[in-house]
Design an enzyme around this catalytic site. Sequence first.
Site, PDB file in Angstrom:
ATOM      1  CG  HIS A  80       9.576   6.527  -1.588  1.00  0.00           C
ATOM      2  ND1 HIS A  80       8.750   5.431  -1.432  1.00  0.00           N
ATOM      3  CD2 HIS A  80       9.844   6.587  -2.925  1.00  0.00           C
ATOM      4  CE1 HIS A  80       8.530   4.863  -2.610  1.00  0.00           C
ATOM      5  NE2 HIS A  80       9.178   5.549  -3.539  1.00  0.00           N
TER       6      HIS A  80
ATOM      7  CG  ASP B 180       1.910  -0.963  -1.538  1.00  0.00           C
ATOM      8  OD1 ASP B 180       2.737  -0.223  -2.114  1.00  0.00           O
ATOM      9  OD2 ASP B 180       1.166  -1.744  -2.153  1.00  0.00           O
TER      10      ASP B 180
ATOM     11  CG  LEU C  58       9.200  -2.365  18.398  1.00  0.00           C
ATOM     12  CD1 LEU C  58       7.815  -2.975  18.494  1.00  0.00           C
ATOM     13  CD2 LEU C  58       9.142  -1.173  17.451  1.00  0.00           C
TER      14      LEU C  58
HETATM   15  C1  IPE Z   1       5.515  -4.394  -1.888  1.00  0.00           C
HETATM   16  O1  IPE Z   1       5.106  -3.229  -2.541  1.00  0.00           O
HETATM   17  C2  IPE Z   1       6.904  -4.238  -1.419  1.00  0.00           C
HETATM   18  C3  IPE Z   1       7.121  -3.205  -0.424  1.00  0.00           C
HETATM   19  C4  IPE Z   1       6.198  -2.498   0.162  1.00  0.00           C
HETATM   20  C5  IPE Z   1       8.484  -2.975  -0.069  1.00  0.00           C
HETATM   21  P1  IPE Z   1       5.152  -3.086  -4.129  1.00  0.00           P
HETATM   22  O2  IPE Z   1       4.458  -1.815  -4.453  1.00  0.00           O
HETATM   23  O3  IPE Z   1       6.543  -3.216  -4.616  1.00  0.00           O
HETATM   24  O4  IPE Z   1       4.345  -4.385  -4.538  1.00  0.00           O
HETATM   25  P2  IPE Z   1       3.441  -4.732  -5.760  1.00  0.00           P
HETATM   26  O5  IPE Z   1       4.296  -4.669  -6.988  1.00  0.00           O
HETATM   27  O6  IPE Z   1       2.354  -3.714  -5.786  1.00  0.00           O
HETATM   28  O7  IPE Z   1       2.925  -6.099  -5.454  1.00  0.00           O
HETATM   29  C1  IPE Z   2       5.846   1.451  -0.853  1.00  0.00           C
HETATM   30  O1  IPE Z   2       5.223   2.435  -1.633  1.00  0.00           O
HETATM   31  C2  IPE Z   2       7.339   1.643  -0.733  1.00  0.00           C
HETATM   32  C3  IPE Z   2       8.141   0.766  -1.591  1.00  0.00           C
HETATM   33  C4  IPE Z   2       7.719  -0.285  -2.219  1.00  0.00           C
HETATM   34  C5  IPE Z   2       9.533   1.106  -1.741  1.00  0.00           C
HETATM   35  P1  IPE Z   2       5.192   2.329  -3.226  1.00  0.00           P
HETATM   36  O2  IPE Z   2       6.383   3.000  -3.761  1.00  0.00           O
HETATM   37  O3  IPE Z   2       5.018   0.919  -3.650  1.00  0.00           O
HETATM   38  O4  IPE Z   2       3.910   3.180  -3.534  1.00  0.00           O
HETATM   39  P2  IPE Z   2       2.813   2.868  -4.658  1.00  0.00           P
HETATM   40  O5  IPE Z   2       2.360   1.473  -4.464  1.00  0.00           O
HETATM   41  O6  IPE Z   2       3.477   3.095  -5.980  1.00  0.00           O
HETATM   42  O7  IPE Z   2       1.740   3.858  -4.381  1.00  0.00           O
HETATM   43 MG    MG Z   3       3.414  -0.247  -4.093  1.00  0.00          MG
END
Ligand code: IPE
Ligand code: IPE
Ligand code: MG
Length: 247
Positions: free
Chosen positions: A39, A22, A133
């Site tokens: 990303h 995240d 792995l």
């Molecule tokens: C959780 O992250 C899902 C992934 C990392 C794929 P999100 O950014 O989507 O989750 P919330 O909305 O903050 O809980």
């Molecule tokens: C995690 O990073 C990747 C996915 C959920 C696809 P985020 O895209 O959720 O990044 P933030 O949370 O907005 O910083």
């Molecule tokens: Mg996120």
Amino acid sequence: MFISEKKILKKPIPQHLAIILDGNGRWAKKRGLPRSLGHYNGAINLAKIAQLCDKYGVKYLTVYCFSTENWKRPKEEVEYLMQEPVKQWYTNKDKIIESNIVIKVIGRRDRFPQDTLKMILEMEESTKNNTGLTLVIAADYGSQTEITEAVKKITQQVVDDKIKIEDINSELIENNLYTACFPKLDLLIRTSGEVRISNFLLWQLSYAELYFAKCYWPSFNKRELLKAFKSYQSRNRRFGGLNEVKK
Ligand code: IPE
Ligand code: IPE
Ligand code: MG
């Protein structure tokens, strides 16, 4: 905090590690970059961390890459998240196969664009005989959907008279989850400072240790991983019993 790789590697390393990747978007925003670059760097980091985990003796690494709820994001972001891995796969295919990592994908398979699904099948097929792995990628994954699908499969077996209600136990439920062939989880890490599970491995997380790292996923490096292992090694896993498990 002083972190000695040598010392940490002498103690038990989680055999099955899960990570909620995240903070890609916030990592990019902080640098004045588009979310897509967050990303992109997140994906590069995943390759690095997976190789490091392999080197450290982790056997299974399960990563949350795209949730069943992430389809709600703007169309361009979803498109990027579906297309970039396809590009990465075709560019780095030989290197990935040679790295000896086995790749498996868990989650729904009926909503991916055609070329993304094709890439997933190819990736799984061409790494299945590797011996390093196992990297489990959770994509269009939601734990609630996973459990719902398991309930439906089991109910169908009852309706078809293949099993009795008395045969339903936690082992049977586990065997009907996407994760049936993977070992129990030891440690879950979530990056970015969020302290929640969202929709990840709700069943499988029982008795796993939890660790929340403040840094965003693209900045999660070797030192951060070792810090998480150090914390894991200080935990007393009792599994409901009273015995102290010495590490
Ligand atoms: C959780 O992250 C899902 C992934 C990392 C794929 P999100 O950014 O989507 O989750 P919330 O909305 O903050 O809980
Ligand atoms: C995690 O990073 C990747 C996915 C959920 C696809 P985020 O895209 O959720 O990044 P933030 O949370 O907005 O910083
Ligand atoms: Mg996120």
